[in-house]
Design an enzyme around this catalytic site. Sequence first.
Site, short mmCIF file in Angstrom:
data_model
loop_
_atom_site.label_atom_id
_atom_site.label_comp_id
_atom_site.label_asym_id
_atom_site.label_seq_id
_atom_site.Cartn_x
_atom_site.Cartn_y
_atom_site.Cartn_z
N CYS A 17 5.30 -1.34 9.57
CA CYS A 17 4.66 -1.57 8.28
C CYS A 17 5.19 -2.86 7.64
O CYS A 17 4.94 -3.95 8.14
CB CYS A 17 4.81 -0.35 7.38
N HIS A 55 3.17 4.46 11.16
CA HIS A 55 4.33 5.30 10.84
C HIS A 55 4.27 6.55 11.72
O HIS A 55 3.20 6.99 12.12
CB HIS A 55 4.27 5.76 9.38
#
Length: 196
Positions: free
Chosen positions: A27, A124
């Site tokens: 991310c 994630h």
Amino acid sequence: LLWLRQCGLETALLKLAAKGTPVLGVCGGYQMLGQTLADPEGTESGRPQTLRGLGLLPTQTTFTAEKRRAQVTATAAAPFAGAALTGYEIHTGRTAVNGAPFCRYADGTPEGCVQNAVFGTYLHGLFDSGELTEQFAAYLCCRKGIDPAAAAPISMQEYRTQQLDLLADGVRHNLDLAAVYAAMGLAQPAERGNDQ
């Protein structure tokens, strides 16, 4: 990113990457591994600006007010080719990639970037399923000259159970549970492993 620069972690990361140490960014970490992070509307920083990234991946990120939220399935690319991934994305910004993808979504769309031993992805939960975990552990073992069979990973569920057992043991050891149960007006259950 600015904090990494100010505290010296940027220099340490760049030195490790130059020596071939694997680096994985997820991310925001993925965004920082790229060439530039542009924030033309001040979405992330409060004012328009463009920052130089770490320069470890051939990517450019531009922040927008739109946030991407998605549950995804994907298949990892080299060097973890074929590992099934399930995860989620929750980020602002779009990243243009001028290199090899980290994985491909179920529809074939490339995601993330890989260059040498540097890996970046928006996904994630990468290590919640076993396939990537096993391949990543084997990759690291091989780089260190360790037999991957000697470092077999455990499942996330087994790991969570172990961690919860450690927490429960710590609570039992450090609290007067008889007093707690008495205060609640309950009989204390038999200790685990005790047949009484």
